[in-house]
Design a protein around this motif. Sequence first.
Motif, short mmCIF file in Angstrom:
data_model
loop_
_atom_site.label_atom_id
_atom_site.label_comp_id
_atom_site.label_asym_id
_atom_site.label_seq_id
_atom_site.Cartn_x
_atom_site.Cartn_y
_atom_site.Cartn_z
N ASP A 93 0.82 -1.21 0.00
CA ASP A 93 0.00 0.00 0.00
C ASP A 93 0.85 1.26 0.00
OD1 ASP A 93 -2.20 -1.63 0.09
OD2 ASP A 93 -2.71 -1.24 2.18
N ARG A 94 1.93 1.25 0.82
CA ARG A 94 2.77 2.44 0.93
C ARG A 94 3.55 2.70 -0.35
NH1 ARG A 94 4.04 3.47 6.49
NH2 ARG A 94 2.06 3.50 7.60
N LEU A 95 3.96 1.65 -1.04
CA LEU A 95 4.78 1.82 -2.24
C LEU A 95 3.96 2.11 -3.49
CD1 LEU A 95 7.46 -0.97 -1.68
CD2 LEU A 95 7.82 1.51 -1.54
N THR A 96 2.78 1.54 -3.58
CA THR A 96 1.98 1.68 -4.81
C THR A 96 0.71 2.49 -4.63
OG1 THR A 96 0.65 -0.32 -4.47
CG2 THR A 96 2.80 -0.60 -5.54
N GLY A 97 0.22 2.58 -3.39
CA GLY A 97 -1.01 3.31 -3.15
C GLY A 97 -2.27 2.52 -3.40
N VAL A 98 -2.13 1.25 -3.79
CA VAL A 98 -3.29 0.40 -4.05
C VAL A 98 -3.06 -0.96 -3.39
CG1 VAL A 98 -3.87 1.52 -6.24
CG2 VAL A 98 -2.32 -0.44 -6.23
N PRO A 99 -4.15 -1.68 -3.07
CA PRO A 99 -3.99 -3.00 -2.44
C PRO A 99 -3.48 -4.04 -3.43
CG PRO A 99 -6.31 -2.54 -2.82
CD PRO A 99 -5.58 -1.28 -3.15
N PRO A 100 -2.75 -5.05 -2.94
CA PRO A 100 -2.24 -6.11 -3.83
C PRO A 100 -3.31 -7.16 -4.10
CG PRO A 100 -1.54 -6.52 -1.59
CD PRO A 100 -2.29 -5.22 -1.55
N VAL A 411 7.27 7.16 2.02
CA VAL A 411 6.87 5.79 2.34
C VAL A 411 6.29 5.67 3.75
CG1 VAL A 411 7.67 3.41 2.57
CG2 VAL A 411 8.56 4.85 0.72
N CYS A 412 6.94 6.29 4.70
CA CYS A 412 6.55 6.13 6.11
C CYS A 412 5.57 7.19 6.59
CB CYS A 412 7.79 6.14 7.00
SG CYS A 412 8.97 4.82 6.62
N LEU A 413 5.34 8.21 5.76
CA LEU A 413 4.35 9.25 6.06
C LEU A 413 4.67 10.00 7.35
CD1 LEU A 413 1.14 7.20 5.16
CD2 LEU A 413 2.63 8.51 3.64
N SER A 414 5.95 10.16 7.64
CA SER A 414 6.37 10.89 8.84
C SER A 414 7.80 11.37 8.64
CB SER A 414 6.29 9.99 10.08
OG SER A 414 7.19 8.89 9.96
N GLU A 415 8.25 12.24 9.53
CA GLU A 415 9.62 12.73 9.47
C GLU A 415 10.57 11.72 10.11
OE1 GLU A 415 11.10 15.53 8.19
OE2 GLU A 415 9.18 15.94 7.21
#
Length: 450
Positions: A93-100, A411-415
């Motif tokens: 999800d983090r790398l592609t933005g869609v479910p596998p 990817v991690c959505l944080s600093e």
Amino acid sequence: AGSRIPGGSRSRVAINSSGVRLDWILQPAAEPKIKQDKRRPMYTTCTLRKQQAWGRRISTGLRKLVSVTVLSALAANAWCGDDERRWAKRIHDRLTGVPPTEAVLDRMEIELNGSDPIAAAMIAIDGPDNPASKYFYNVTLKNFASPWTNRDQDVFVPLNDYSATVIGMVRDNVPFDQVLYEDILYKGVDGLTGVTPYSAASNAHYQDLEDLNFDLSDTDVLESNVQSTLNGIPSNATAGVMTSRAASEAFFIAGTNRAMFRFTLMNHMCTDLEPLKDTSLPPDRIRQDVSRSPGGDSRIFLNRCIGCHTGMDPMAQAFAYYNFDETSGRLVYTAGQVQPKYLINADNFRPGYVTTDDSWDNYWRSGQNSVLGWGPEIPEGSRNGAKTLGQEFAGSQAFARCQGIKVYRSVCLSEPSETDLTDLLTASGFAASFNMKDLFAHAAEACMGS
């Protein structure tokens, strides 16, 4: 059934399907303390718990007359559940933005069970047989690079030659330091249905690639080209994405070309000019257009203006031959001829520096900004033009750190903390390989449990 026995333990009796009586004696025992890894707590915790559960055998916490192995397995499953599968989904999800798909998820879970999260991440990025891999390129990387291509740092601008080149370089594992100096540009393969042919004077080609949803992970769609050949400028005048049409339109248009310098710092060194102000350096290369007494107060220049311009003006001279022509809609390069914008407002301070060529110097190699970690110094006679300035930037430690920061955020959505960043750059070996795909995969591993 169960009953208390002396000492606080509990006995338990059960009859199995064959009518055999089974007896347990359960003794209270503290749950073992698990040391958690901040970077990937769920992965480490679950692994340790499984090892403890399977290795516990006969312990003070459990004495029974049936196979300890079976109950230990049940305990491990109860503690961990489907963690590896959840981590696999989170990585995807983090790398592609869609479910596998379930099949892709199965393959990623197998890699995680084998303690190879990088291989799991690569399945999300490049498959094989992963129909969602295209979204790592078409969406994640496009959104990653788009803010660098415009002054507003807008993520929603159309695909352009700058962002397409970043996407292509990541896909093809081109060392990413070359993004600031190589004679390279990515465009669509000739003859794609419905796509306007490439032009150095228009973005229509890239707009069509995006509007028609072409798969940018496909080498039969997006290909590497020689920038100097496409855009009709000398090879030694190319500087990766800095001399792309999108960057030129945003940062070489009008003004004094200082914008290209500032936004390159922001986009690829992760710092603006303000933190780099150093009033201790000599002002001998500051141009005539900078007033030495703004508003009639020379203290403003000495305490503020000089801090940025002493470093910026000597390096921004590298762009002296570049301009973006709004009428023709393309980059203009005038070899040996300084653009008039470098000589404007000369009356602001007549004794100021007059630009005569595109030679540049990095005054920030000494003083407080040496902390940027500059690489080997380029010989004085070779410090000319945007290409060598791009090499100066890309060779710094700040450049490598900046890519790590941006990838971690994506990817991690944080600093990242300093420890997070150091661990990421060390694990990926980015400062040596400049492999962005590996950097994304290692970032996905670092935060797959959070």
